[in-house]
Write a protein that holds these residues in place. Structure first.
Motif, PDB file in Angstrom:
ATOM      1  N   GLU A   6       4.293  -1.453   1.554  1.00 10.96           N
ATOM      2  CA  GLU A   6       3.604  -2.741   1.420  1.00 10.96           C
ATOM      3  C   GLU A   6       3.857  -3.317   0.036  1.00 10.96           C
ATOM      4  O   GLU A   6       4.135  -4.498  -0.131  1.00 10.96           O
ATOM      5  N   SER A  15       5.884  -6.330   1.424  1.00 13.77           N
ATOM      6  CA  SER A  15       4.942  -7.299   1.964  1.00 13.77           C
ATOM      7  C   SER A  15       4.529  -8.286   0.884  1.00 13.77           C
ATOM      8  O   SER A  15       4.196  -7.882  -0.230  1.00 13.77           O
ATOM      9  N   LEU A  19       1.839  -9.644   0.721  1.00 15.11           N
ATOM     10  CA  LEU A  19       0.418  -9.387   0.458  1.00 15.11           C
ATOM     11  C   LEU A  19       0.216  -8.118  -0.362  1.00 15.11           C
ATOM     12  O   LEU A  19      -0.911  -7.750  -0.683  1.00 15.11           O
ATOM     13  N   LYS A  20       1.347  -7.424  -0.677  1.00 11.98           N
ATOM     14  CA  LYS A  20       1.291  -6.177  -1.453  1.00 11.98           C
ATOM     15  C   LYS A  20       0.274  -5.199  -0.855  1.00 11.98           C
ATOM     16  O   LYS A  20       0.175  -5.096   0.343  1.00 11.98           O
ATOM     17  N   ARG A  64      -2.684  -5.415  -0.430  1.00 16.10           N
ATOM     18  CA  ARG A  64      -3.783  -6.026   0.340  1.00 16.10           C
ATOM     19  C   ARG A  64      -3.336  -6.299   1.776  1.00 16.10           C
ATOM     20  O   ARG A  64      -4.026  -6.980   2.523  1.00 16.10           O
ATOM     21  N   THR A  65      -2.187  -5.800   2.157  1.00 17.17           N
ATOM     22  CA  THR A  65      -1.661  -6.046   3.496  1.00 17.17           C
ATOM     23  C   THR A  65      -2.578  -5.465   4.572  1.00 17.17           C
ATOM     24  O   THR A  65      -2.706  -6.029   5.656  1.00 17.17           O
ATOM     25  N   CYS A  80       6.384  -4.764   7.345  1.00 16.01           N
ATOM     26  CA  CYS A  80       6.430  -5.331   5.990  1.00 16.01           C
ATOM     27  C   CYS A  80       7.638  -6.251   5.807  1.00 16.01           C
ATOM     28  O   CYS A  80       7.547  -7.289   5.148  1.00 16.01           O
ATOM     29  N   LEU A 136       6.813  -9.549   7.494  1.00 15.62           N
ATOM     30  CA  LEU A 136       5.982 -10.412   6.639  1.00 15.62           C
ATOM     31  C   LEU A 136       6.826 -11.045   5.533  1.00 15.62           C
ATOM     32  O   LEU A 136       6.662 -12.212   5.186  1.00 15.62           O
ATOM     33  N   ASP A 155       7.436 -15.057   5.321  1.00 14.87           N
ATOM     34  CA  ASP A 155       7.034 -15.732   4.093  1.00 14.87           C
ATOM     35  C   ASP A 155       8.215 -16.556   3.535  1.00 14.87           C
ATOM     36  O   ASP A 155       8.049 -17.710   3.149  1.00 14.87           O
TER      37      ASP A 155
END
Ligand SMILES: [Zn+2]
Length: 495
Positions: free
Chosen positions: A28, A32, A34-35, A37-38, A483, A486, A490
């Motif tokens: 992540e 991701s 969202l790092k 916080r995924t 990941c 995402l 993005d």
């Protein structure tokens, strides 16, 4: 160098599996948007894939399994990585604190499990190796980990000695200790050099000998060559260590076993100097930092098949990494076979694994599924999905995985850490994620083409909103596709 007696038939005398940890949340963090916080790493995933959370009965079965796969030695550690996996409860806090040196971890019952497992390993005839980070210490009084403590700084030295003593107490259960000095260790402060690391090795071994007088030791050269991860001034290669004369003659030196960094010339240099050599392999059969179900049949076949004939005499021990637990059984099986006979056909070994794990009736399907995963999922996966992933192949894999059916009376050909049905379910989950990702990429490429041709923004936005999705993992280790999905989504929204 004189030929040494080896177990009958086995090319590598000491064939060892390192039981490590997957950096499960790292995927992540790397891919991701969202790092950490995924939110795709669930408690269930930690419970299933992180061995510090397994009970002893299952861990013992793990050792039975690797023995059945042809290994005769196991490497374990009592280190911060396991505390990270065991203490997954507050992952956000861990990631936040990793930014600063000295995060807190909770060893829980892992140190005791390491000793109990080592005892069990010996009881079934396996040799045991203890892995110790040289100057990446853990302070058991405050439960804080430190990346790179300075042996020449009195306050940091005090923490190191406390940490070394904790490690040395495990020695009673071990036959061999290997110390590691690069990534994350190293120090260039207060006059530290590679000689400091060698003195520390000798001190660690001396402490271990108080608990186990016969313990053997190896000094690992892992990452010391790296500009980024090897930080001890003065290290130029194995000759630096050999010429310094600081390590007693019996101390073995181990080299990188990662295929991209493996240098057999270093083995020759070490053994020509009359010292025994080991190969400490990482990123050979598992990808620690990007945990997923990788199929390494070709990677393993190339590595072991490429060893010169005299490796039989020059390599005293060779490890195989096991970090992506339960999704790596096929790789461990193939590696166990090739350690014994590097000229064996890796593909044939995979077939034997499939028959033993899933039953003779599933061999064709399972091998095809694994072969497709190997073809579509790149081991070095940083740019995974930047090129299209073959939709029809991915669909074929998922459809074949769905057809794998375990007979009620089927008994696996070797001990397994998950049931044949659980393995079949894992293959299905993995291939479904792969197929979803392939479909998403294909559709996303279509949206990009329409956008480039000047389609109205509202149409493009609507198309993005209806793109095929990759399901968020809840139970299976399918973060690689999730990941990257995402990440690609993005990027698409931003263009
Ligand atoms: Zn220092």
């Amino acid at each position: 160098m004189a030929a040494k007696a080896k177990p009958a038939g086995a090319f590598i005398g000491i064939r060892e599996v390192t039981l490590g940890d997957s950096s499960i949340t790292h995927m992540e963090q790397c891919f991701s948007p969202l790092k950490h916080r995924t939110g795709s790493v669930t408690d269930r995933i930690y419970e299933k894939y992180a061995i510090p959370n397994w009970d002893l009965a299952r861990l013992r079965t793990y050792l039975d399994m690797i023995k059945a796969f042809g290994f005769n030695s196991v490497q374990m550690y009592d280190q911060w990585e396991s505390y990270l996996d065991a203490g997954w409860g507050d992952k956000d806090a861990i990631w936040d604190s990793l930014i600063e040196d000295g995060w807190e971890g909770e060893p829980r019952d892992w140190p005791g499990k390491v000793d109990a497992l080592a005892d069990y390993a010996r009881s079934i005839g396996l040799r045991t190796t203890l892995f110790v980070w040289g100057n990446t210490g853990f302070d058991y009084r405050t439960n804080r980990a430190f990346w790179a403590l300075c042996p020449n700084d009195p306050a940091e030295r005090e923490i190191l000695e406390h940490y070394w003593e904790h490690q040395a107490r495990h020695a009673a259960h071990f036959d061999h200790v290997v110390t590691h000095w690069g990534d994350p260790g190293g120090c260039s402060r207060n006059g530290c050099t590679i000689e400091t690391a060698q003195h520390c090795h000798n001190e660690i071994v001396e402490r271990c000998r108080r608990h186990q007088p016969k313990i053997e030791s190896s000094f690992s050269l892992w990452m010391l060559d790296s500009k980024r991860f090897g930080k001890w001034p003065g290290y130029e290669g194995p000759r630096t260590i050999l010429d310094s004369g600081l390590l007693p003659d019996k101390v073995m030196l181990s080299v990188h076993g990662e295929p991209e960094r493996f240098d057999y010339g270093q083995i020759r240099t070490i053994t020509d100097a009359g010292r025994r050599s080991g190969v400490w392999a990482w990123y050979l059969a598992n990808n620690e930092i990007y945990p997923s179900l990788f199929v390494c049949t070709g990677r393993l076949g190339d590595h072991f098949g490429g060893l010169p004939a005299d490796a039989h005499e020059r390599i005293t021990w060779h490890t195989v990494d096991s970090n992506n637990h339960t999704v790596n059984l096929h790789n461990l099986y193939v590696a166990g076979r090739l350690c014994q006979d590097p000229s064996a056909d890796a593909g044939e070994a995979l077939r034997t694994f499939a028959a033993g794990a899933l039953g003779a009736g599933n061999v064709e399907r399972a091998v095809r599924v694994l072969d497709i995963i190997e073809e579509l999922r790149p081991f070095w996966c940083e740019t995974y999905g930047d090129k299209p992933v073959d939709v029809s192949l991915a669909r074929e894999a998922a459809s074949l995985a769905r057809e794998i059916s375990i007979a009620d009376d089927f008994a696996p050909g070797f001990p397994m850490v998950l049931s044949p049905r659980e393995l079949a379910a894992e293959l299905l989950a993995q291939t479904e994620a792969l197929a979803q990702f392939a479909r998403f990429l294909d559709a996303a490429a279509g949206v990009r083409r329409r956008s480039q041709k000047g389609a109205p923004q509202a149409d493009v936005d609507a198309a993005i909103a209806t793109l095929p999705r990759v399901d968020k993992p809840t139970e299976y280790l399918t973060h690689l596709e999730y990941c990257h999905y995402l990440r690609k989504l993005d990027a698409l929204k931003k263009t």
